[in-house]
Design a protein around this motif. Structure first.
Motif, PDB file in Angstrom:
ATOM      1  N   ARG A 143       0.839  -1.196   0.000  1.00 61.40           N
ATOM      2  CA  ARG A 143       0.000   0.000   0.000  1.00 61.40           C
ATOM      3  C   ARG A 143       0.879   1.252   0.000  1.00 61.40           C
ATOM      4  N   ALA A 144       0.571   2.177  -0.903  1.00 64.15           N
ATOM      5  CA  ALA A 144       1.358   3.391  -1.078  1.00 64.15           C
ATOM      6  C   ALA A 144       0.427   4.562  -1.332  1.00 64.15           C
ATOM      7  N   LYS A 145       1.018   5.741  -1.508  1.00 64.63           N
ATOM      8  CA  LYS A 145       0.257   6.967  -1.760  1.00 64.63           C
ATOM      9  C   LYS A 145       0.546   7.472  -3.167  1.00 64.63           C
ATOM     10  N   GLU A 146      -0.474   7.933  -3.814  1.00 68.48           N
ATOM     11  CA  GLU A 146      -0.373   8.467  -5.165  1.00 68.48           C
ATOM     12  C   GLU A 146       0.756   9.498  -5.264  1.00 68.48           C
ATOM     13  N   GLU A 187      18.846 -14.729  -7.877  1.00 69.96           N
ATOM     14  CA  GLU A 187      19.117 -13.390  -8.360  1.00 69.96           C
ATOM     15  C   GLU A 187      18.183 -12.359  -7.705  1.00 69.96           C
ATOM     16  N   GLU A 188      18.508 -11.083  -7.947  1.00 74.36           N
ATOM     17  CA  GLU A 188      17.732  -9.979  -7.390  1.00 74.36           C
ATOM     18  C   GLU A 188      17.475  -8.941  -8.463  1.00 74.36           C
ATOM     19  N   PHE A 189      16.334  -8.281  -8.365  1.00 76.58           N
ATOM     20  CA  PHE A 189      15.994  -7.214  -9.309  1.00 76.58           C
ATOM     21  C   PHE A 189      15.285  -6.105  -8.539  1.00 76.58           C
ATOM     22  N   VAL A 190      15.525  -4.865  -8.930  1.00 77.09           N
ATOM     23  CA  VAL A 190      14.871  -3.728  -8.279  1.00 77.09           C
ATOM     24  C   VAL A 190      13.916  -3.069  -9.262  1.00 77.09           C
ATOM     25  N   TYR A 191      12.637  -3.124  -8.930  1.00 76.50           N
ATOM     26  CA  TYR A 191      11.622  -2.426  -9.714  1.00 76.50           C
ATOM     27  C   TYR A 191      11.479  -1.019  -9.128  1.00 76.50           C
ATOM     28  N   GLU A 192      11.379  -0.021 -10.006  1.00 80.44           N
ATOM     29  CA  GLU A 192      11.217   1.347  -9.523  1.00 80.44           C
ATOM     30  C   GLU A 192      10.346   2.129 -10.488  1.00 80.44           C
ATOM     31  N   PHE A 193       9.302   2.765  -9.938  1.00 82.96           N
ATOM     32  CA  PHE A 193       8.364   3.543 -10.740  1.00 82.96           C
ATOM     33  C   PHE A 193       7.525   4.411  -9.820  1.00 82.96           C
ATOM     34  N   ASP A 194       6.757   5.312 -10.399  1.00 81.15           N
ATOM     35  CA  ASP A 194       5.889   6.186  -9.613  1.00 81.15           C
ATOM     36  C   ASP A 194       4.582   5.486  -9.294  1.00 81.15           C
ATOM     37  N   ALA A 195       4.012   5.828  -8.153  1.00 82.68           N
ATOM     38  CA  ALA A 195       2.739   5.243  -7.716  1.00 82.68           C
ATOM     39  C   ALA A 195       1.586   5.939  -8.437  1.00 82.68           C
ATOM     40  N   LYS A 196       1.121   5.354  -9.498  1.00 84.32           N
ATOM     41  CA  LYS A 196      -0.015   5.874 -10.264  1.00 84.32           C
ATOM     42  C   LYS A 196      -0.552   4.780 -11.173  1.00 84.32           C
ATOM     43  N   PRO A 197      -1.862   4.840 -11.480  1.00 84.27           N
ATOM     44  CA  PRO A 197      -2.873   5.728 -10.916  1.00 84.27           C
ATOM     45  C   PRO A 197      -3.319   5.226  -9.542  1.00 84.27           C
ATOM     46  N   PHE A 198      -3.995   6.078  -8.778  1.00 79.01           N
ATOM     47  CA  PHE A 198      -4.532   5.593  -7.514  1.00 79.01           C
ATOM     48  C   PHE A 198      -5.605   4.541  -7.814  1.00 79.01           C
ATOM     49  N   ILE A 224      -2.973   1.799  -4.190  1.00 82.44           N
ATOM     50  CA  ILE A 224      -2.441   3.158  -4.224  1.00 82.44           C
ATOM     51  C   ILE A 224      -3.545   4.098  -3.745  1.00 82.44           C
ATOM     52  N   ASP A 225      -3.310   4.735  -2.606  1.00 81.50           N
ATOM     53  CA  ASP A 225      -4.291   5.664  -2.056  1.00 81.50           C
ATOM     54  C   ASP A 225      -4.231   6.995  -2.796  1.00 81.50           C
ATOM     55  N   PHE A 234     -12.913  16.178  -4.798  1.00 82.92           N
ATOM     56  CA  PHE A 234     -13.297  14.986  -4.035  1.00 82.92           C
ATOM     57  C   PHE A 234     -12.368  14.815  -2.834  1.00 82.92           C
ATOM     58  N   ALA A 235     -11.931  15.919  -2.248  1.00 82.30           N
ATOM     59  CA  ALA A 235     -10.901  15.858  -1.211  1.00 82.30           C
ATOM     60  C   ALA A 235     -11.330  15.006  -0.019  1.00 82.30           C
ATOM     61  N   GLU A 236     -12.590  15.122   0.400  1.00 82.11           N
ATOM     62  CA  GLU A 236     -13.055  14.365   1.558  1.00 82.11           C
ATOM     63  C   GLU A 236     -13.085  12.873   1.264  1.00 82.11           C
ATOM     64  N   VAL A 237     -13.559  12.516   0.066  1.00 83.57           N
ATOM     65  CA  VAL A 237     -13.588  11.103  -0.323  1.00 83.57           C
ATOM     66  C   VAL A 237     -12.171  10.560  -0.426  1.00 83.57           C
ATOM     67  N   ALA A 238     -11.276  11.339  -1.048  1.00 86.22           N
ATOM     68  CA  ALA A 238      -9.888  10.902  -1.192  1.00 86.22           C
ATOM     69  C   ALA A 238      -9.242  10.716   0.173  1.00 86.22           C
ATOM     70  N   ALA A 239      -9.514  11.625   1.098  1.00 81.98           N
ATOM     71  CA  ALA A 239      -8.939  11.514   2.442  1.00 81.98           C
ATOM     72  C   ALA A 239      -9.435  10.262   3.156  1.00 81.98           C
ATOM     73  N   SER A 240     -10.677   9.859   2.874  1.00 80.28           N
ATOM     74  CA  SER A 240     -11.209   8.658   3.522  1.00 80.28           C
ATOM     75  C   SER A 240     -10.505   7.393   3.057  1.00 80.28           C
ATOM     76  N   ARG A 241      -9.847   7.457   1.906  1.00 83.53           N
ATOM     77  CA  ARG A 241      -9.101   6.297   1.405  1.00 83.53           C
ATOM     78  C   ARG A 241      -7.624   6.336   1.767  1.00 83.53           C
ATOM     79  N   LEU A 242      -7.157   7.472   2.247  1.00 89.25           N
ATOM     80  CA  LEU A 242      -5.721   7.632   2.515  1.00 89.25           C
ATOM     81  C   LEU A 242      -5.384   7.083   3.893  1.00 89.25           C
ATOM     82  N   LEU A 243      -4.649   5.993   3.914  1.00 84.06           N
ATOM     83  CA  LEU A 243      -4.302   5.314   5.162  1.00 84.06           C
ATOM     84  C   LEU A 243      -3.602   6.285   6.121  1.00 84.06           C
ATOM     85  N   GLY A 244      -4.070   6.295   7.372  1.00 84.41           N
ATOM     86  CA  GLY A 244      -3.454   7.121   8.392  1.00 84.41           C
ATOM     87  C   GLY A 244      -4.169   8.419   8.667  1.00 84.41           C
ATOM     88  N   THR A 245      -5.160   8.789   7.858  1.00 87.51           N
ATOM     89  CA  THR A 245      -5.905  10.011   8.092  1.00 87.51           C
ATOM     90  C   THR A 245      -7.047   9.764   9.066  1.00 87.51           C
TER      91      THR A 245
END
Length: 381
Positions: A143-146, A187-198, A224-225, A234-245
């Motif tokens: 679980r991550a943040k947009e 073996e090992e591999f590192v995946y790296e990218f931006d968290a999108k879309p939510f 992705i929150d 939709f700030a209130e709805v988005a905040a309700s999905r954001l872990l820790g708020t």
């Protein structure tokens, strides 16, 4: 060849007899005791009943009808300690990784994931030779943040080549397919990218043969929150999905991964479940406080069956397909179908209901009878 000529180990799922499964047809009623109400043998005589002629509540319990529908359930218990994971705690276990700050000031969220061969118990006394992420099936619910930068350090300690393919937006070299992030044992591999879309996403192994790696257990939820600052309308709805708020803390959130297991490797499933263990939430119902809303992150990874589904008894929910919108895709439905890798968010409430046990299951009766059925134990509070 007739059924009589088939070897015992090739018997199909349709002739499989699980101890304690009674062919009652349709979805079974659970005989269990919960905090909220007693339902021995599906006898509802202990529930408060208003006579039909005088009842004013549409949620009043029906008259007791006696007679059991049968306990279509596995017999015995699964050793969750030996498995190393418990489906009851798995519902709310979010892997949030470790946070650091990049040179440009952005947040970097790092996850560590390992591929491990491991035998797990999927039903009482039934062992399955799984391929796992971090020793569990499904793998950890990441679980991550947009907008954050994600780094997933993936090590393969298994016996076959594996990868992590994320349903999200990323470059081709991070796709986890042969030639792009597929790694060999040791073996090992590192995946790296931006968290999108939510939204409500998933990850899984994309090594070939794909159906083999999926069926063996290499999958997990990837949430992705939304960032409320990016969605002012939709700030209130988005905040309700954001872990820790504070807004998110009001919700009873859980992740459910619908899966199944072909124990004799004939490309037909013998057991169905949510979060791996057959009848886990029938034997240990999920406690729901009726005054708080419920949000389910639902993901289907079932192999060998084209569609799975989720049906909620005695209630309706709003559905956000893929979770990439902050307004419902469907409103007031009690059944949703998903093909493999389809996923979405369910939101509902028991606020106006009486306390008690409420069933949920797929509306494929075979899936229900072979392990994919559970109960919500709705309590006051």
């Amino acid at each position: 060849m007739s059924n009589a000529e088939l070897a015992p180990d090739l018997v199909s799922r349709r002739s499989l007899l699980l101890g304690g499964l009674a062919a009652a047809g349709g979805a079974a009623a659970l005989a269990t005791t919960t905090v909220a109400q007693d339902m021995p043998g599906h006898d509802m005589s202990g529930m408060p009943v208003e006579p039909a002629a005088t009842s004013t509540s549409p949620y009043a319990a029906p008259p007791a009808h006696g007679g059991a529908h049968g306990d279509m359930m596995t017999v015995g218990t699964v050793d969750h300690g030996a498995n190393g994971f418990d489906p009851s705690t798995m519902l709310t276990e979010w892997e949030t990784g470790t946070l650091s700050t990049m040179e440009d000031g952005r947040t970097l969220r790092t996850f560590t994931v390992e591929a491990i061969d491991k035998e797990i118990e999927i039903a009482p006394g039934v062992m399955f030779p799984a391929w796992t992420y971090n020793g569990r099936v499904p793998g950890p619910a990441l679980r991550a943040k947009e907008g954050e930068r994600l780094r997933i350090v993936f090590s393969n300690f298994g016996s076959h080549p594996h990868s992590m393919h994320f349903h999200g937006i990323h470059s081709a070299r991070m796709d986890g397919v042969p030639g792009a992030g597929l790694i060999n044992p040791g073996e090992e591999f590192v995946y790296e990218f931006d968290a999108k879309p939510f939204g409500c996403h998933l990850y899984h192994c994309h090594a070939l043969p794909l159906k083999r790696h999926m069926h063996k257990g290499m999958y997990g939820a990837f949430i992705i929150d939304p960032d409320p600052a990016l969605h002012p309308e939709f700030a209130e709805v988005a905040a309700s999905r954001l872990l820790g708020t504070p807004e998110n803390a009001l919700w009873q959130e859980m992740v459910m991964v619908m899966n199944a297991f072909d124990t004799n490797f004939d490309n037909e499933n013998e057991f169905y479940a949510v979060n791996t263990i057959a009848h886990a939430y029938a034997k240990t119902p999920i406690r729901i406080v009726k005054s708080r809303p419920v949000r389910i992150y639902l993901v289907n990874v079932t192999e060998f069956d084209p569609i799975n589904s989720f049906h909620l008894h005695a209630n309706f929910f709003d559905y956000f397909d893929t979770g990439t919108n902050l307004a419902p895709t469907l409103r007031t439905v009690d059944l949703i179908m998903q093909c493999q890798a389809q996923r979405g968010i369910l939101e509902f409430s028991f606020r106006d209901h009486e306390a008690g046990s409420y069933m949920f299951h797929p509306h494929q009766s075979e899936f229900t009878e072979l392990g994919w059925m559970g109960m919500f134990d709705v309590v006051e509070g």
